[in-house]
Design a protein around this motif. Structure first.
Motif, short mmCIF file in Angstrom:
data_model
loop_
_atom_site.label_atom_id
_atom_site.label_comp_id
_atom_site.label_asym_id
_atom_site.label_seq_id
_atom_site.Cartn_x
_atom_site.Cartn_y
_atom_site.Cartn_z
N SER A 83 11.47 -63.15 -15.28
CA SER A 83 11.18 -61.76 -14.94
C SER A 83 12.45 -60.99 -14.65
O SER A 83 13.49 -61.56 -14.32
CB SER A 83 10.24 -61.67 -13.73
OG SER A 83 10.89 -62.12 -12.56
N LEU A 84 12.32 -59.67 -14.77
CA LEU A 84 13.41 -58.74 -14.53
C LEU A 84 12.85 -57.58 -13.72
O LEU A 84 11.78 -57.06 -14.06
CB LEU A 84 13.97 -58.24 -15.87
CG LEU A 84 15.22 -57.38 -15.88
CD1 LEU A 84 16.42 -58.24 -15.54
CD2 LEU A 84 15.41 -56.75 -17.26
N SER A 85 13.54 -57.19 -12.65
CA SER A 85 13.02 -56.09 -11.82
C SER A 85 14.19 -55.30 -11.22
O SER A 85 15.09 -55.89 -10.62
CB SER A 85 12.15 -56.65 -10.70
OG SER A 85 11.68 -55.62 -9.86
N PRO A 86 14.18 -53.97 -11.39
CA PRO A 86 13.25 -53.19 -12.20
C PRO A 86 13.54 -53.34 -13.69
O PRO A 86 14.58 -53.87 -14.07
CB PRO A 86 13.53 -51.75 -11.73
CG PRO A 86 14.98 -51.78 -11.33
CD PRO A 86 15.20 -53.13 -10.71
N VAL A 87 12.61 -52.87 -14.51
CA VAL A 87 12.75 -53.05 -15.96
C VAL A 87 13.29 -51.80 -16.65
O VAL A 87 13.39 -51.76 -17.88
CB VAL A 87 11.41 -53.46 -16.60
CG1 VAL A 87 10.97 -54.82 -16.09
CG2 VAL A 87 10.33 -52.41 -16.31
N SER A 88 13.64 -50.78 -15.87
CA SER A 88 14.20 -49.57 -16.47
C SER A 88 15.12 -48.90 -15.46
O SER A 88 15.07 -49.19 -14.26
CB SER A 88 13.09 -48.60 -16.89
OG SER A 88 12.36 -48.15 -15.76
N GLY A 89 15.97 -48.02 -15.97
CA GLY A 89 16.90 -47.29 -15.12
C GLY A 89 17.70 -46.28 -15.91
O GLY A 89 17.54 -46.16 -17.13
N VAL A 90 18.58 -45.59 -15.22
CA VAL A 90 19.33 -44.50 -15.82
C VAL A 90 20.26 -45.00 -16.93
O VAL A 90 20.80 -46.10 -16.86
CB VAL A 90 20.14 -43.74 -14.76
CG1 VAL A 90 19.22 -43.09 -13.76
CG2 VAL A 90 21.10 -44.67 -14.04
N THR A 91 20.45 -44.16 -17.93
CA THR A 91 21.33 -44.50 -19.04
C THR A 91 22.77 -44.68 -18.56
O THR A 91 23.53 -45.45 -19.15
CB THR A 91 21.27 -43.40 -20.12
OG1 THR A 91 19.91 -43.21 -20.51
CG2 THR A 91 22.07 -43.80 -21.36
N ALA A 92 23.12 -44.01 -17.48
CA ALA A 92 24.47 -44.14 -16.93
C ALA A 92 24.70 -45.49 -16.27
O ALA A 92 25.84 -45.85 -15.97
CB ALA A 92 24.73 -43.03 -15.91
N GLY A 93 23.64 -46.27 -16.06
CA GLY A 93 23.78 -47.57 -15.42
C GLY A 93 24.08 -47.43 -13.94
O GLY A 93 23.94 -46.36 -13.34
N GLY A 94 24.48 -48.56 -13.31
CA GLY A 94 24.86 -48.54 -11.91
C GLY A 94 23.83 -49.04 -10.95
O GLY A 94 24.14 -49.30 -9.78
N ASN A 95 22.57 -49.21 -11.40
CA ASN A 95 21.56 -49.75 -10.51
C ASN A 95 21.54 -51.28 -10.58
O ASN A 95 21.99 -51.87 -11.56
CB ASN A 95 20.18 -49.18 -10.83
CG ASN A 95 19.78 -49.35 -12.27
OD1 ASN A 95 20.55 -49.01 -13.16
ND2 ASN A 95 18.61 -49.89 -12.52
N THR A 96 21.04 -51.90 -9.54
CA THR A 96 21.04 -53.37 -9.45
C THR A 96 19.70 -53.93 -9.88
O THR A 96 18.64 -53.47 -9.44
CB THR A 96 21.36 -53.83 -8.02
OG1 THR A 96 22.66 -53.37 -7.66
CG2 THR A 96 21.34 -55.36 -7.92
N VAL A 97 19.75 -54.93 -10.75
CA VAL A 97 18.56 -55.59 -11.27
C VAL A 97 18.54 -57.03 -10.79
O VAL A 97 19.58 -57.70 -10.73
CB VAL A 97 18.56 -55.54 -12.82
CG1 VAL A 97 17.56 -56.52 -13.41
CG2 VAL A 97 18.27 -54.13 -13.30
N THR A 98 17.36 -57.52 -10.44
CA THR A 98 17.17 -58.92 -10.07
C THR A 98 16.50 -59.66 -11.21
O THR A 98 15.48 -59.22 -11.74
CB THR A 98 16.31 -59.04 -8.80
OG1 THR A 98 16.96 -58.38 -7.72
CG2 THR A 98 16.09 -60.50 -8.42
N LEU A 99 17.09 -60.79 -11.60
CA LEU A 99 16.56 -61.60 -12.68
C LEU A 99 16.19 -62.96 -12.12
O LEU A 99 16.97 -63.58 -11.39
CB LEU A 99 17.59 -61.74 -13.79
CG LEU A 99 17.13 -62.35 -15.11
CD1 LEU A 99 17.91 -61.75 -16.28
CD2 LEU A 99 17.30 -63.85 -15.12
N THR A 100 14.97 -63.43 -12.41
CA THR A 100 14.52 -64.73 -11.95
C THR A 100 14.26 -65.65 -13.13
O THR A 100 14.00 -65.21 -14.25
CB THR A 100 13.23 -64.61 -11.11
OG1 THR A 100 12.19 -64.05 -11.94
CG2 THR A 100 13.44 -63.72 -9.91
N GLY A 101 14.34 -66.94 -12.89
CA GLY A 101 14.12 -67.93 -13.94
C GLY A 101 14.53 -69.30 -13.47
O GLY A 101 14.27 -69.67 -12.33
N SER A 102 15.21 -70.04 -14.31
CA SER A 102 15.74 -71.35 -13.94
C SER A 102 16.99 -71.61 -14.76
O SER A 102 17.21 -70.98 -15.80
CB SER A 102 14.70 -72.45 -14.21
OG SER A 102 14.36 -72.51 -15.58
N GLY A 103 17.82 -72.52 -14.28
CA GLY A 103 19.07 -72.83 -14.97
C GLY A 103 20.08 -71.71 -14.94
O GLY A 103 20.91 -71.57 -15.83
#
Length: 247
Positions: A83-103
């Motif tokens: 999973s990825l959260s959040p899944v969208s954001g500004v085109t300029a970037g700069g926001n923090t995304v959390t990615l979950t999974g394994s390995g």
């Protein structure tokens, strides 16, 4: 006799260098029972391409003088993203995304389309990353690179910041309740509308228009702010609250 790196993908193909003494004329380098491909050799180093494997294996170098003691090499499976959260954001970037999974423990980069960023690894199942700027609004693939390989399969949507036009009508009673059409662009993902900082109920008509109902306010011109997943836009003094009559 060190080995660098001491870990790599279970699929093999990792460039590995073993350093030490009396390594000239190496005839074989084995990862466990499997032979590696020797790519370079000097009296103090042997460079190889690792074969496929699993778990922890001993790496040995064989020369005309004999076979070395083994060094530990760790095979790492490819990462898995759930999973990825959040899944969208500004085109300029700069926001923090959390990615979950394994390995994910050995993650070295996370790519959003063609643009890469360096993640902060929290543990084997979670990492965070600051999203790089996107080339344009739209969806891009998200790729994680680790010592075990590359994983993709998730997507992230870049959203342009909204713009606002002139509200219609541009005035109404201070008691609120006026249905105001707000034109603009990038309004599809609108999350909130405020009049003078007070939240207003709204309905999205299209990417270029929405309708909001004014909350009660104080007589005078106030700012209208629309916030979307792509950012916020402010129409300064765009709506005027009118004082009621007094007798």
């Amino acid at each position: 006799m060190p080995i660098s790196p001491n870990q790599g993908s279970t699929a093999g193909g990792t460039a590995v260098t073993i350093t030490g003494t009396n390594l000239g004329g190496a005839t074989a380098v084995r990862f466990g029972a499997k032979l590696a491909t020797i790519t370079a050799n000097t009296p103090t180093s042997v460079s190889v391409t690792s074969p496929s494997g699993a778990g922890t294996v001993g790496v040995t170098v064989t020369t005309p003088g004999g076979t070395s003691n083994p060094l530990s090499y760790f095979y790492i499976g490819a990462p898995f993203k759930s999973s990825l959260s959040p899944v969208s954001g500004v085109t300029a970037g700069g926001n923090t995304v959390t990615l979950t999974g394994s390995g994910l423990a050995t993650a070295t980069s996370v790519s959003f389309g063609a643009n890469a960023a360096t993640p902060t690894v929290l543990n084997d199942g979670v990492l965070t990353v600051v999203v790089p700027a996107g080339a344009a609004a739209g969806s891009v693939g998200v790729t994680v690179t680790t010592a075990g390989g590359v994983s993709n399969g998730l997507s992230y949507t870049y959203v342009d910041a909204p713009t606002l036009g002139t509200p219609d009508p541009a005035s109404g009673p201070a008691s609120g309740g006026t249905a105001v059409t707000i034109p603009g662009t990038g309004l599809t993902t609108t999350e909130s509308v405020t009049f003078d900082g007070v939240l207003a109920p709204f309905n999205i008509l299209s990417d270029t228009a929405l309708v909001a109902v004014t909350p009660p306010g104080t007589a005078g011109a106030v700012d209208v702010v629309v916030t979307t997943s792509g950012g916020s836009a402010t129409a300064t003094d765009a709506f005027t609250y009118l004082a009621g009559p007094g007798i």
